[in-house]
Design a protein around this motif. Structure first.
Motif, PDB file in Angstrom:
ATOM      1  N   GLN A  47       0.845  -1.184   0.000  1.00 32.21           N
ATOM      2  CA  GLN A  47       0.000   0.000   0.000  1.00 32.21           C
ATOM      3  C   GLN A  47       0.886   1.241   0.000  1.00 32.21           C
ATOM      4  OE1 GLN A  47      -3.286  -0.156  -0.320  1.00 32.21           O
ATOM      5  NE2 GLN A  47      -3.291  -2.411  -0.225  1.00 32.21           N
ATOM      6  N   ILE A  48       0.628   2.165  -0.950  1.00 30.94           N
ATOM      7  CA  ILE A  48       1.404   3.396  -1.057  1.00 30.94           C
ATOM      8  C   ILE A  48       0.430   4.567  -1.067  1.00 30.94           C
ATOM      9  CG2 ILE A  48       1.500   3.056  -3.563  1.00 30.94           C
ATOM     10  CD1 ILE A  48       4.081   4.695  -3.579  1.00 30.94           C
ATOM     11  N   SER A  49       0.705   5.576  -0.245  1.00 31.60           N
ATOM     12  CA  SER A  49      -0.219   6.702  -0.114  1.00 31.60           C
ATOM     13  C   SER A  49       0.528   7.920   0.395  1.00 31.60           C
ATOM     14  CB  SER A  49      -1.362   6.347   0.848  1.00 31.60           C
ATOM     15  OG  SER A  49      -0.843   6.047   2.131  1.00 31.60           O
ATOM     16  N   GLU A  50      -0.086   9.083   0.189  1.00 35.53           N
ATOM     17  CA  GLU A  50       0.473  10.325   0.724  1.00 35.53           C
ATOM     18  C   GLU A  50       0.376  10.302   2.242  1.00 35.53           C
ATOM     19  OE1 GLU A  50       2.007  12.721  -0.620  1.00 35.53           O
ATOM     20  OE2 GLU A  50       1.567  12.693  -2.774  1.00 35.53           O
ATOM     21  N   ALA A  51       1.452  10.745   2.875  1.00 29.99           N
ATOM     22  CA  ALA A  51       1.491  10.750   4.343  1.00 29.99           C
ATOM     23  C   ALA A  51       1.495  12.171   4.877  1.00 29.99           C
ATOM     24  CB  ALA A  51       2.713   9.991   4.833  1.00 29.99           C
ATOM     25  N   ILE A  90       4.204  -2.478   3.574  1.00 27.41           N
ATOM     26  CA  ILE A  90       4.260  -3.818   2.998  1.00 27.41           C
ATOM     27  C   ILE A  90       3.877  -4.806   4.090  1.00 27.41           C
ATOM     28  CG2 ILE A  90       5.659  -5.501   1.757  1.00 27.41           C
ATOM     29  CD1 ILE A  90       7.502  -3.250   0.953  1.00 27.41           C
ATOM     30  N   SER A  91       2.775  -5.496   3.888  1.00 29.79           N
ATOM     31  CA  SER A  91       2.304  -6.479   4.875  1.00 29.79           C
ATOM     32  C   SER A  91       2.509  -7.885   4.335  1.00 29.79           C
ATOM     33  CB  SER A  91       0.825  -6.234   5.185  1.00 29.79           C
ATOM     34  OG  SER A  91       0.041  -6.314   4.005  1.00 29.79           O
ATOM     35  N   GLU A  92       2.316  -8.863   5.238  1.00 28.76           N
ATOM     36  CA  GLU A  92       2.468 -10.281   4.890  1.00 28.76           C
ATOM     37  C   GLU A  92       3.805 -10.514   4.197  1.00 28.76           C
ATOM     38  OE1 GLU A  92      -0.853 -11.621   2.677  1.00 28.76           O
ATOM     39  OE2 GLU A  92      -2.338 -10.842   4.071  1.00 28.76           O
ATOM     40  N   LEU A  93       4.859 -10.062   4.835  1.00 28.24           N
ATOM     41  CA  LEU A  93       6.190 -10.146   4.245  1.00 28.24           C
ATOM     42  C   LEU A  93       6.591 -11.579   3.936  1.00 28.24           C
ATOM     43  CD1 LEU A  93       8.161  -7.561   6.399  1.00 28.24           C
ATOM     44  CD2 LEU A  93       7.702  -7.401   3.953  1.00 28.24           C
ATOM     45  N   LYS A  94       7.310 -11.729   2.836  1.00 22.92           N
ATOM     46  CA  LYS A  94       7.885 -13.006   2.452  1.00 22.92           C
ATOM     47  C   LYS A  94       9.384 -12.841   2.313  1.00 22.92           C
ATOM     48  CE  LYS A  94       3.860 -14.282  -0.353  1.00 22.92           C
ATOM     49  NZ  LYS A  94       3.314 -13.022  -0.848  1.00 22.92           N
TER      50      LYS A  94
END
Length: 675
Positions: free
Chosen positions: A478-482, A491-495
């Motif tokens: 997920q990329i968004s303005e902060a 980045i979730s559910e890292l592999k």
């Protein structure tokens, strides 16, 4: 009066220079191992005086190298200097051969005047002997279809070196001499005399051959500009044929099938020009279906070509900004076949790779630069520390290939070092556990507030854009303005396959970020016992790792694949259909033309056979027989007319009866009786 007496010698000292003026050419630069000839002019009244050539900073203390009256009296010349006087032309010339770098210095053309109060008349020249290459003419011109020659001179140290001729900016175009000092092809001839001159002849010139070239040997090279002029225009000859030679049928058929072929070909080209690039663009822009992409798999060559032509995600030069005093880590990927090759990091402020300075080789540290090669990952990392504003310039990650015809594999970066960088990150290296989550904050200046922001993976250039979500992209990124001046990447559910190098990117600026993924936290079971004075209950709680449920995404990907395959088949069917239509047009045209030619041949043969015959051309065939009487008393004369047949000559009959001949017979008898 005393002062005047002291000034008189000085006046006499300068008098010869004013009367006898010796002149020569300007300063000269000569390659080591070559020769130079210097002309020295003098006034006619000193044509019989002795002339000499000497070396030294001051003429009063120069060392004589050659004299016209006694050539053997100059041992310092060692047979390398020759002086020749030509009184008729009021000139003497000096030739110095086999020059060395140590021969650089001041030299003097001198005429010996003689006398205590007379000073020899001289003229100075500074000769510089260099080690390298020069070109006789740095700009040559040739005509299209013709040839042009270039002569390059080199110093003594390059006599045994191979010589090369390259087009500037195209290292792979270099042509080198063989062990005999030659190179020959249909359009290029290189010849080395193994003394001091290399001759390059370009033949069969084309307009595209115009441009800058490099004549080189070893590390030395000189530039040559080749200009190609077009051929002179000539008046085309016009051949006129008699109108009777032209066939009206051919012009009619050509008028029919030429436009048809042109229309069909235009439609086919239009379809190909629209659909094929569209399919390539969609394929190259498609994000990988999994974020875990095998590092050994590269994008198709067509995508790489498309990137450079159209510009989709094309980063020919990566621009990086860094803070003064900071540090930067740069990943440099290379092909697996180059694992055993040397790698290096080089720099040139002007952006010229051919003149870049190597800062460090692989697995070495030199001053503030460290290069670490990781062959298992097909990657080497460059670390530059304590950056200063003077470090701004062009840099290259380079894999050394070797050889003149095959250039080194390289990637280009432009690093700008300033107090307030336009793009930066909070942390250039982040880490997380397998199954967990990490966050990266990318900071940018106000100049890039409205520019496109992206998060891209380094090894396959798959990118995620702020404000754009694609179904083919992994939902775990997920990329968004902060807020103002920054955007965040979660980045979730890292592999484990997510580990590697990434880039924060906005427009042309980029900044590298390294992601490290460690092993997952092991599953554990904890038992909690709660006690109440009225009730004792044992509660068991279990901590488990999250499960990956990607069945929905998998089915969507399969459906997208089916749609893409269907589009590919439709595109192929459309192209084949147009080809069939084109072939049908050609077949019909050829059949019609063949039929017309057959009819024309039949008509011509019929016209040549059928001719009208005049009615008066009639031939009559007749046989007349006279029968004499057998006895005298019988006074009878008999005449028989027979075999009378008439026929018209060259009479054309119908086809059914052309082999039948009609004839008739008329017979008449007369009997005369005598009383």
């Amino acid at each position: 009066m005393t002062a005047l007496l002291f000034l008189l010698p000085l006046l006499f000292h300068q008098l010869p220079d004013a009367v006898c003026t010796v002149t020569t050419i300007g300063d000269q630069t000569v390659l080591e191992g070559q020769s130079v000839t210097v002309p020295c002019h003098y006034t006619p009244q000193y044509s019989l005086n002795v002339k000499y050539w000497c070396q030294g900073t001051m003429r009063e203390f120069c060392s004589s190298l050659a004299r016209t009256d006694n050539p053997e009296s100059a041992p310092l010349a060692k047979g390398k200097v020759t002086i020749v006087d030509d009184p008729s032309q009021n000139i003497f010339s000096v030739t110095m051969r086999d020059l060395k770098e140590s021969d650089t210095g001041w030299y003097w053309c001198a005429v010996e005047v003689g006398g205590m109060w007379n000073v020899d008349s001289t003229a100075s020249i500074y000769i510089t002997v260099i080690h390298g290459m020069t070109v006789v003419n740095s700009m040559v011109t040739g005509q299209e279809g013709g040839s042009v020659s270039v002569q390059c001179q080199y110093s003594e140290k390059h006599r045994e070196s191979e010589k090369r001729w390259c087009r500037s900016g195209y290292i792979s175009s270099c042509k080198t001499t063989d062990s005999n000092g030659t190179f020959s092809s249909r359009s290029l001839l290189i010849s080395d005399d193994r003394e001091s001159i290399i001759t390059i002849t370009m033949m069969n010139l084309e307009m595209r051959d115009a441009g800058w070239y490099l004549c080189g040997s070893g590390q030395q090279q000189v530039s040559v500009h080749v200009l190609v002029t077009p051929r002179p225009t000539t008046t085309p000859s016009i051949t006129t044929e008699h109108p009777s030679v032209l066939k009206s049928e051919d012009s009619k058929s050509r008028a029919f099938w030429h436009p048809a072929l042109m229309v069909c070909g235009a439609l086919l080209l239009l379809l190909t020009a629209v659909l094929v690039p569209w399919r390539i663009r969609e394929k190259c822009k498609r994000e990988p279906e999994k974020r875990a992409v095998d590092a050994t798999k590269a994008k198709p060559m067509v995508c790489l070509i498309w990137k450079h032509i159209i510009g989709i995600e094309s980063w020919r030069t990566r621009q990086i900004t860094q803070k003064i005093g900071g540090m930067v880590d740069i990943p440099c990927h290379y092909d697996m076949k180059y694992r055993q090759h040397n790698k290096y990091w080089c720099y040139d402020a002007r952006g010229a790779f051919n003149y870049c300075k190597i800062l460090a080789y692989g697995n070495t540290t030199r001053e503030r630069v460290t290069v670490i090669d990781s062959p298992a990952q097909s990657l080497f990392t460059v670390t530059m520390s304590d950056l200063q504003s003077g470090d701004t310039g062009m840099y290259w990650c380079v894999v050394e290939i070797g050889g003149h015809l095959e250039p080194d594999d390289k990637e280009q970066f432009y690093i700008t070092v300033k107090s307030d960088p336009d793009l930066s990150v909070m942390h250039s290296s982040v880490s997380g556990h397998e199954g967990g989550m990490v966050s990266v904050n990318c900071l940018y200046s106000s100049n890039y507030q409205k520019k496109k922001k992206q998060w891209c993976r380094s090894k396959d250039w798959s990118c995620y854009t702020v404000g754009r979500t694609k179904t083919s992209q992994n939902s775990s990124v997920q990329i968004s303005e902060a807020g103002t001046g920054s955007f965040s990447v979660n980045i979730s559910e890292l592999k484990k396959s997510d580990a590697g190098w990434y880039w924060c990117k906005t427009e042309t600026l980029q900044i590298p970020v390294h992601l490290f993924v460690s092993d997952a936290i092991p599953v554990s079971t904890s038992v909690t016992r709660e006690t109440d004075k009225y009730l004792m209950t044992t509660i068991y709680s279990t901590v488990t790792t999250p499960k990956n449920t990607n069945d929905t995404n998998k089915s969507k990907r399969e459906q997208d694949n089916r749609h893409r395959k269907m589009l590919d088949w439709l595109l192929l069917a459309a192209i084949l259909g147009l080809l069939l239509i084109l072939l049908s047009f050609v077949a019909c045209i050829l059949k019609k033309k063949h039929k017309d030619n057959k009819m024309e041949t039949r008509e011509r043969s019929s016209n040549s056979a059928v001719q009208k015959t005049p009615a008066e051309n009639i031939i009559t065939y007749c046989t007349v027989t006279n029968i004499k009487p057998q006895s005298a008393p019988t006074q009878q004369n008999t005449v028989t007319y027979s075999c009378l047949a008439t026929a018209n000559k060259n009479t054309t009959l119908s086809q059914a009866y052309e082999d039948v001949i009609y004839h008739s017979e008329v017979k008449e008898s007369h009997h005369i009786k005598h009383n």
